[in-house]
Every structure is written in structure tokens, then in C-alpha cells.
Write an enzyme that holds these catalytic residues in place. Structure first.
Site, short mmCIF file in Angstrom:
data_model
loop_
_atom_site.label_atom_id
_atom_site.label_comp_id
_atom_site.label_asym_id
_atom_site.label_seq_id
_atom_site.Cartn_x
_atom_site.Cartn_y
_atom_site.Cartn_z
NE ARG A 1 -6.80 4.12 5.42
CZ ARG A 1 -5.81 4.36 6.27
NH1 ARG A 1 -6.03 4.38 7.56
NH2 ARG A 1 -4.60 4.60 5.83
CB CYS B 1 -5.80 11.21 11.36
SG CYS B 1 -4.17 10.56 11.70
CG ASP C 1 2.55 1.00 9.51
OD1 ASP C 1 2.18 1.85 10.34
OD2 ASP C 1 2.71 1.26 8.30
CE LYS D 1 -1.83 1.66 4.04
NZ LYS D 1 -1.59 3.11 4.21
CG ASN D 2 2.41 2.62 3.62
OD1 ASN D 2 1.22 2.84 3.45
ND2 ASN D 2 2.95 2.42 4.81
NE ARG E 1 0.16 9.75 9.81
CZ ARG E 1 -0.25 8.65 9.25
NH1 ARG E 1 -1.44 8.18 9.52
NH2 ARG E 1 0.51 8.00 8.41
C1 UD1 Z 1 4.18 6.55 6.61
C2 UD1 Z 1 3.27 5.37 6.36
C3 UD1 Z 1 2.73 4.82 7.67
C4 UD1 Z 1 3.87 4.50 8.60
C5 UD1 Z 1 4.76 5.71 8.77
C6 UD1 Z 1 5.99 5.44 9.61
C7 UD1 Z 1 2.28 5.87 4.23
C8 UD1 Z 1 1.03 6.18 3.47
N1 UD1 Z 1 2.14 5.79 5.55
O1 UD1 Z 1 3.38 7.58 7.20
O2 UD1 Z 1 2.00 3.63 7.39
O3 UD1 Z 1 3.34 4.14 9.86
O4 UD1 Z 1 5.22 6.16 7.48
O5 UD1 Z 1 6.69 4.36 9.12
O6 UD1 Z 1 3.34 5.65 3.65
N2 UD1 Z 1 5.97 14.20 11.37
C9 UD1 Z 1 6.04 15.54 11.71
N3 UD1 Z 1 6.17 16.45 10.71
C10 UD1 Z 1 6.25 16.09 9.40
C11 UD1 Z 1 6.18 14.73 9.04
C12 UD1 Z 1 6.03 13.78 10.06
O7 UD1 Z 1 5.99 15.89 12.89
O8 UD1 Z 1 6.37 16.96 8.54
C13 UD1 Z 1 5.80 13.18 12.43
C14 UD1 Z 1 4.44 12.49 12.32
O9 UD1 Z 1 3.45 13.24 12.99
C15 UD1 Z 1 4.72 11.17 12.96
C16 UD1 Z 1 6.19 10.89 12.59
O10 UD1 Z 1 6.73 12.15 12.23
O11 UD1 Z 1 4.62 11.29 14.35
C17 UD1 Z 1 6.36 9.90 11.46
O12 UD1 Z 1 5.73 10.37 10.31
P1 UD1 Z 1 6.14 9.91 8.83
O13 UD1 Z 1 7.39 9.09 8.87
O14 UD1 Z 1 6.13 11.12 7.98
O15 UD1 Z 1 4.95 8.95 8.47
P2 UD1 Z 1 3.95 9.07 7.26
O16 UD1 Z 1 4.69 9.37 6.01
O17 UD1 Z 1 2.80 9.95 7.64
#
Ligand code: UD1
Length: 445
Positions: free
Chosen positions: A417, A134, A325, A39-40, A139
Site C-alpha cells: 500500500r 480498520c 507512522d 503517499k500521504n 478512525r
Molecule cells: C493521516 C495519515 C496517516 C497518519 C495520520 C496521523 C493519510 C492517508 N494518512 O491519517 O498515515 O498516521 O494522518 O499523522 O494521510 N479522528 C477523529 N475524528 C476525525 C478525524 C480523526 O476522532 O474526524 C482521530 C482518528 O481516529 C485518529 C486521530 O484523530 O485517532 C488522528 O487522525 P488524523 O490525523 O485525521 O489521521 P488521518 O488523516 O486518518
């Protein structure tokens, strides 16, 4: 209209059926399950097709609702999508003529924000609905924005939308991420492939899905080095061309079935295929510490049921650490361990909501801040439980496989999802799992 008619209309409105997953515990699993595409990975690859005007073919795309949402995002941008077969999408981005990801789709799926980098690369602008909170916490996307600003993008927020503007072009630079964010690394890579000069992303996320994205972009003509390491170097190019690309197998779906096998496999164990076990290195290591017998086979692993589950100490971390995950699924295992386990969640707030549902099935879990202290019990008892999120929902179904009696898991749109035909795949292994329609339990006064 008489009062009686009105009230019977109201009753009919109230008793809307919803789908739940009903699990009868106790059946031994056997045979092979093949996991779908990741998915990701698929979601980001779909977004990246915008960078290469023309028809890109994506193979091994999972048939899940998040992919359908990303399809709607792309169609809203003017692309057309042909479903060549259930898992092959031909995405024609030549007629893309919009740069807006609307609120109704971003609210449904936060990964819609992955179109920001490609839209900047293609059109020099993007209008993206701000993702609100969410069920995994705040996030934020501040790191996406800071990184893109360093590339020369200017941002404005109005009426719940982020307006990103790079009409004067983007330029390569060094971006140091405060945290190895998956989404920020991906958006930056997808913008930087069209920036002038060289961009270096320092403290980049190293997840296998990022390597998959870089592989496809390089086939399209991008010049990306170091994907899968903490330093990714991108030399901008003038244009990218459409390609055919196969999505990697879903390591998290595989991990979910591995946990199911560790709990419920019969004497012969089960095979899980369609993924690269290297993508689950830390998960396999921790499961082996818990006493689970996992053997590498071509294209996957063979798992046997654990006679005794040893307790474990796990903390979630960016790849190659233990993936957040897989946290809920492994908590199910630890809840039946012979002793006390500690599970620490470092990536997302609010990711322990699933624990209180598992407690309804007899688990003993105490949450202290971002730590879960899990005291092993000798069995679960079937109960009515609610999916709090995607992985938590799947973990509850897995717990139901070994619970005494019947487990009803509701709010299964979360599971849809990210898991393609979850029930059918479990039934294929011999589980007694059914998707049934019941009156909406949350509708009761
Ligand atoms: C992606 C995956 C999700 C997985 C996660 C971590 C997808 C669609 N989803 O989510 O399944 O659990 O990686 O492996 O690929 N953060 C900030 N600021 C930012 C970006 C992130 O504070 O600009 C924080 C987020 O709130 C979270 C953490 O960093 O607490 C990790 O986020 P991130 O690695 O960006 O995860 P996603 O890309 O949202």
C-alpha cells in the site's frame, strides 16, 4: 463427479499461493537509496485535482497500491488518467460527472474520503461510503463533518453512505478543530477554497503533506495562508485552474530506511535521498538521542550503524511531534537497545499489534494501555510473522535484516500500500530480501 475428484478440486482451491517477503538476516547494507514521492501527499493531491477542471500533471507520484485505489476512485467519478511515465500522472478532471466514492474503494482505503472536500467544492455535493473500523481502530471522521457543517454543508446518512449537500453554496467561517486531524484539515481546506468569503481553521494539522497540498492549490489559484501553522486562512475563489506539481519526498519511507541503516549499515553507512530532512525533525532528534549518527547531506541524510543503541522515551504526537507512522520502526530499534524504553501511542488505538509479532522474533515488549515498555535484548531470531498494517509490516522486514536466520513476513499487501519496490530497494542496499510465492499459510485447517 466422483468423490475423489471433488476432494482434489478442494485441495487445489485451498492451496492458493500468496506472496511473502523472505529476509535472510546478517547482510551489511551500503550505498544509496532514493525514496519515492510521499503517499500521504500524493493521495490528497490526486483528490484535489477535481477542483480544477482540465489536465493536472502530478510528478514524483509513488507507484503503490493506495495510489492505484485513488486512481480508481477518480475514474469512477468520470476522470481519465494517463500514466505519462511510471511516476507522472496526467489527471483529466474535465469530464468528472459523478460525486460518489463507493464502499468497495473506501473499504480498501480510508483516504478515499479525501474526495469529499473537492467534490463539495466542484459539485456542491458528495456521496461517500462510511469508512468502517480498520486495523488502526475506530478512525472516525466526525471532525471532517462538524467542520464542513460549519461551512454550510448539510449531512444525511443512509444505507452506509454519507450524503453531503452544499448546493446553496458554502460560506467562510471559523472552524476550531478539537484535535489537529490531518484528514479533517485537508478536507476543510479543499472545500473552503471554493466557499464564499474567508475560512479560518484553528488548531489545524501542520504536517508537511498539508503544506504540499496548499502549495499546489495556491498554484491553481487558491488563496491559502498559514499552511504548516496551527491557523490556516483560506479566502474562497470562484475557480481553480490545472497545474503541474511535484509531490514531496516520503518522509516516512525515508525514516524506515534510516532505521534499517542504523541497525544494519556496514562501515561506510548508507545514504537516503529524495526527501527533506526537516520533515523528520523529531524522528532524527530521537534517533540521535538513541546514539545513531545521522549527517545531513544534499537532498537527504547519511546514516551509520549504531555500535550501542541507547534506550529512549517517545510519544507519538501530531507534527512537529514524533509521527505515529514511525512508531513501529523505532520500536524495532528500541527492542535492541541497551536498557528499557517507553513508547506511548497517542494517535491511534490498536497500533501496537505489531509488537506481538516482534515478540515472536525475541523482543521483550509489555503493552500497558497505550504504552509499550520495551526491554532491550541483544538479538532477534528469524521467525514467521504477519504484517498487521502498513508500517508494522515494513518494521518487521527491517527487524529481519538483523535477525539470526530467516524471517518470513506475510500479509505483505499492507506493505505494498505504501512502499514502492520495498524489496528491490533493500536488495539495492545489499540486503538478502526476496518476494516469494508460498502456499497461503492461513488456509490450513
Ligand atoms: C493521516 C495519515 C496517516 C497518519 C495520520 C496521523 C493519510 C492517508 N494518512 O491519517 O498515515 O498516521 O494522518 O499523522 O494521510 N479522528 C477523529 N475524528 C476525525 C478525524 C480523526 O476522532 O474526524 C482521530 C482518528 O481516529 C485518529 C486521530 O484523530 O485517532 C488522528 O487522525 P488524523 O490525523 O485525521 O489521521 P488521518 O488523516 O486518518
Amino acid at each position: 463427479m466422483c468423490v475423489a475428484c471433488r476432494s482434489s478440486d478442494r485441495d487445489q482451491e485451498r492451496v492458493q499461493p500468496v506472496d511473502i517477503i523472505r529476509v535472510q538476516g546478517g547482510n551489511a547494507l551500503s550505498g544509496t537509496v532514493h525514496v519515492s514521492g510521499a503517499k500521504n501527499s500524493a493521495l490528497k493531491l490526486m483528490a484535489a485535482t477535481l477542483l480544477a477542471p482540465g489536465v493536472t500533471t502530478l510528478e514524483n507520484v509513488p507507484n503503490i497500491s493506495d495510489v492505484h485505489v485513488m486512481g480508481k476512485v477518480l475514474k469512477g467519478l468520470g476522470c481519465s488518467i494517463e500514466v505519462a511515465d511510471e511516476h507522472t500522472l496526467k489527471i483529466d478532471t474535465s469530464s468528472a460527472d459523478s460525486w460518489e466514492a463507493p464502499y468497495n474503494l473506501v473499504a480498501k482505503m480510508r483516504a478515499s474520503t479525501a474526495v469529499m472536500g473537492p467534490l463539495l467544492g466542484r459539485f456542491g455535493r458528495a456521496k461517500i461510503a462510511m469508512p468502517g473500523g480498520c486495523n488502526l481502530g475506530a478512525r472516525k471522521i466526525d471532525m471532517h463533518i462538524l467542520g464542513l457543517e460549519a461551512l454550510g454543508v448539510s449531512f444525511d446518512t443512509q444505507h452506509g453512505y454519507i450524503f453531503a449537500d452544499a448546493e446553496d453554496g458554502m460560506h467562510g467561517t471559523v472552524v476550531t478543530l478539537e484535535f489537529a486531524s490531518v484528514g479533517a484539515t485537508e478536507n476543510l481546506i479543499m472545500a473552503a477554497v471554493r466557499a464564499k468569503g474567508t475560512t479560518i481553521i484553528d488548531n489545524a494539522a501542520r504536517e508537511p503533506e498539508i503544506v504540499d497540498l496548499a502549495d499546489m492549490l495556491n498554484k491553481m489559484g487558491a488563496k491559502i495562508e498559514g499552511a504548516g501553522t496551527p491557523v490556516v486562512t483560506i479566502e474562497g475563489v470562484d475557480e481553480l485552474h490545472p497545474v503541474t506539481h511535484r509531490v514531496i519526498g516520503d518522509r516516512i519511507e525515508a525514516g524506515t530506511f534510516i532505521v534499517a541503516g542504523a541497525l544494519a549499515a556496514g562501515e561506510d553507512g548508507i545514504d537516503i535521498t529524495g526527501f527533506n530532512p526537516h520533515h523528520l525533525g523529531m524522528v532524527l532528534k530521537k534517533l540521535e538521542i538513541m546514539g545513531i549518527d545521522i549527517e545531513r547531506i544534499p537532498d537527504g541524510v547519511h546514516v551509520r550503524r549504531a555500535e550501542r543503541i541507547a534506550p529512549v522515551d517517545i510519544q507519538t504526537l501530531p507534527f512537529p511531534g514524533f509521527p505515529t507512522d514511525m512508531q513501529a520502526q523505532v520500536m524495532v530499534l528500541s527492542a535492541l537497545a541497551d536498557g528499557n524504553s517507553v513508547i506511548t501511542e497517542n494517535i491511534f488505538e490498536n497500533r501496537f499489534m505489531f509488537a506481538s509479532e516482534l515478540v515472536r522474533m525475541g523482543a521483550q515488549i509489555r503493552i500497558e494501555s497505550h504504552h509499550a515498555i520495551v526491554r532491550g535484548v541483544d538479538h532477534f531470531s528469524g521467525a514467521q510473522v504477519v504484517s498487521p498494517d502498513l508500517r508494522g509490516g515494513a518494521a518487521l522486514v527491517v527487524a529481519g535484516l538483523v535477525a539470526e536466520g530467516e524471517t518470513d513476513v506475510s500479509a505483505i499487501h499492507h506493505i505494498d500500500r505504501g512502499y514502492e519496490r520495498f524489496c528491490e530497494k533493500l536488495v539495492g542496499l545489499g540486503a538478502r530480501v526476496d518476494r516469494v510465492s508460498v502456499p497461503d499459510p492461513s488456509d490450513e485447517d
